[in-house]
Scaffold this motif. Sequence first.
Motif, mmCIF file in Angstrom:
data_model
loop_
_atom_site.group_PDB
_atom_site.id
_atom_site.type_symbol
_atom_site.label_atom_id
_atom_site.label_comp_id
_atom_site.label_asym_id
_atom_site.label_seq_id
_atom_site.Cartn_x
_atom_site.Cartn_y
_atom_site.Cartn_z
ATOM 1 N N TYR A 1 -7.102 9.777 -6.688
ATOM 2 C CA TYR A 1 -7.079 8.372 -7.094
ATOM 3 C C TYR A 1 -7.123 7.489 -5.854
ATOM 4 O O TYR A 1 -6.457 7.775 -4.844
ATOM 5 N N HIS A 2 -7.896 6.412 -5.946
ATOM 6 C CA HIS A 2 -7.857 5.347 -4.944
ATOM 7 C C HIS A 2 -7.864 4.035 -5.720
ATOM 8 O O HIS A 2 -8.912 3.599 -6.202
ATOM 9 N N SER B 1 -2.815 5.418 -3.741
ATOM 10 C CA SER B 1 -3.773 6.517 -3.620
ATOM 11 C C SER B 1 -3.025 7.825 -3.827
ATOM 12 O O SER B 1 -1.837 7.930 -3.521
ATOM 13 N N GLU C 1 0.855 -1.189 0.000
ATOM 14 C CA GLU C 1 0.000 0.000 0.000
ATOM 15 C C GLU C 1 0.891 1.240 0.000
ATOM 16 O O GLU C 1 1.789 1.368 0.835
ATOM 17 N N THR D 1 -3.676 11.971 -3.068
ATOM 18 C CA THR D 1 -4.489 13.011 -2.458
ATOM 19 C C THR D 1 -3.836 14.361 -2.715
ATOM 20 O O THR D 1 -2.641 14.534 -2.449
ATOM 21 N N SER E 1 -1.628 -1.398 -3.997
ATOM 22 C CA SER E 1 -2.672 -0.374 -3.851
ATOM 23 C C SER E 1 -2.019 1.007 -3.799
ATOM 24 O O SER E 1 -1.037 1.204 -3.076
ATOM 25 N N GLU F 1 -7.301 0.148 -5.879
ATOM 26 C CA GLU F 1 -7.129 -1.130 -5.189
ATOM 27 C C GLU F 1 -6.243 -2.045 -6.031
ATOM 28 O O GLU F 1 -6.153 -1.905 -7.249
ATOM 29 N N GLU G 1 -8.984 13.352 -2.325
ATOM 30 C CA GLU G 1 -8.447 12.121 -2.909
ATOM 31 C C GLU G 1 -8.773 12.076 -4.404
ATOM 32 O O GLU G 1 -9.937 12.055 -4.800
ATOM 33 N N GLN H 1 0.730 5.570 -0.353
ATOM 34 C CA GLN H 1 -0.070 6.798 -0.407
ATOM 35 C C GLN H 1 0.818 7.958 -0.858
ATOM 36 O O GLN H 1 1.921 8.123 -0.347
#
Length: 619
Positions: free
Chosen positions: A198-199, A189, A43, A191, A187, A201, A196, A45
């Motif tokens: 893009y998110h 994302s 993940e 922001t 994953s 998965e 946000e 971010q």
Amino acid sequence: MSDSIQLLPDNIANQIAAGEVIQRPSSAVKELLENAVDAGATEIQLIVADAGKSLIQVIDNGSGMSETDARMSFERHATSKINNIDDLFRIRTMGFRGEALASIAAVAQVELKSRRAEEETGTYIEIENSQVKKQEPVAFPVGTSIAMKNVFFNVPARRNFLKSNAVEMRHIVDEFTRVAMAFPEISFSLTANGQEIYHLESGSLKQRIVHLLGSNYTAKLVNVQEMTDYLNVYGFAGKPDIAKKTRGDQYFFVNNRFIRSAYLNHAVMSAYQQMIPADSFPMYVLFIDLDPAQIDINVHPTKQEIKFEDEKIIYAFVQAAVKHALAQFSIMPTLNFDLDPGIQQLDAVARPFTEEKKEHAAASALYNTFTQKNQAHLIESKSGLKHWKDFFPEAGKAATGQDAVAGKLEYEQEGAAIGRTAGTGHSLQLLENADLLQIHAAYIAASTNQGFILIHQQAAHERILYERYVTAAKGKPIATQRSLFPLTIPLTTPDAVLLQDLLPDLHVLGYEIELFGKDTFVIQGTPADVDQGNEKVAIEQMLEQFKHFNSDVKFSKREKLIRSLAWQHAVKPGRYLAQKEMKALAEELFACDQPNITASGNPTYIAFKNDYLERMFGR
């Protein structure tokens, strides 16, 4: 005299090195995302503020760093991926040169938090201008967070060269897209300013492509997959009917690293030959996996250009893989053996070719001269056919020898001269009461006092609109026609960022468009002289055309927009025009400051003079 040569201080040396690695905020985004991938994160971010100028933060759940590693990571040439020279030729990681974090720390204020799974507490480090300001233990989950604040705060000249937030944000989205595309199992994302964007998965490559590039690709992708002992080529290519005027949606990855290669792009383009228009570009996301020893990836500071040991083999494999994929999914053109019903009524089909007719045809001199080997040059003399000039003796005479050449040259010279001077007081004039003729729904023939001209309706309209928009941009805004039922237009994130940057200029040119939630806009009004009912498609195609012009750096943003709108709103070939419309088009063209060419230099009309027309007919 004292010696002149001295070693640069570390902070200045780091700033110089940073100039190649960190050219703008998006450069730091790329390096930080790649490090997170290398850390084994599942993940990741990305958080940015003020288009990365105020903040770029990447948070991952990867392996994390020890206290010593966290401190060492900001030293120049510090890396965990290379121990000896042979490792340079076995690189499968993304970041490896050991300059990224040192370069970031040289041009920004950096905060690092990191913890490994086997340690109870993490490490917090604060660095400014390559100097460690603070280091202490911190409570933190397993993984790493790097926050880069106030980029180029200590290099004001570099900061002043940054573009608008919208432009810098587009570059950030591009870098995010490339890394996220290469690793669909992770994953991601993004922001920006608390929202946000893009998110993503974890999922399949096809799902990642659709999420990043738009749902319009859902049913338009062809699977590409060729596995060999030397290399593997896999990914997706777009069907020919979704080819665009820009190369925006074209991605090559070698060992999961995004690269630029005009050579490999040519391989893909050749696979689409005769399937798409010459000025269109197919969509593709293609991955090439091969032995790292066969490539050199350290030939460019951004690592987006690489060298292959044998690029001809790579070219052949890529071309064959795409061709095979298109053929396998019945995309390649095939012969259509279904006869048009009208053909069945023709004499050649309806009346059988009897033996008597066959014998009569075989006895003719024309048949014999065609069937005798190497006798094609005798067809005219033996077959009894007359030369075409004998049917038109005067025309034949006029069209041969020096007269024809002179006529052609004079036509080319005089036609060009008329075009150049028509808008500057030349005597060429349209006849007021003469009807105009539209040819093939693309050209307009108009009589003049010297002969006639053939107008290209789209090119002419482009010139008219171009000058109208230029005038509007100089301080005379175009009137807006408010929409009775405002239209909502959803866009992909990159296009939404682009449109938001263009909104002020579009407003001057008669468009009233407002942001309506994430990546969605409302069209409240359009230029008063633009046909209603096609606003959504017009905006989408205008953005594509703008990206097409965007490759030409000599144009300003407003010039690119004006040219894009002129092209988009110009009447296209295939549209039939009434007499009133044709006359208005011709009159407005000759009222332009420069009526003879479009903004890109293509002719808007060709002039034919009376004396040349007479010579063509031998008069």
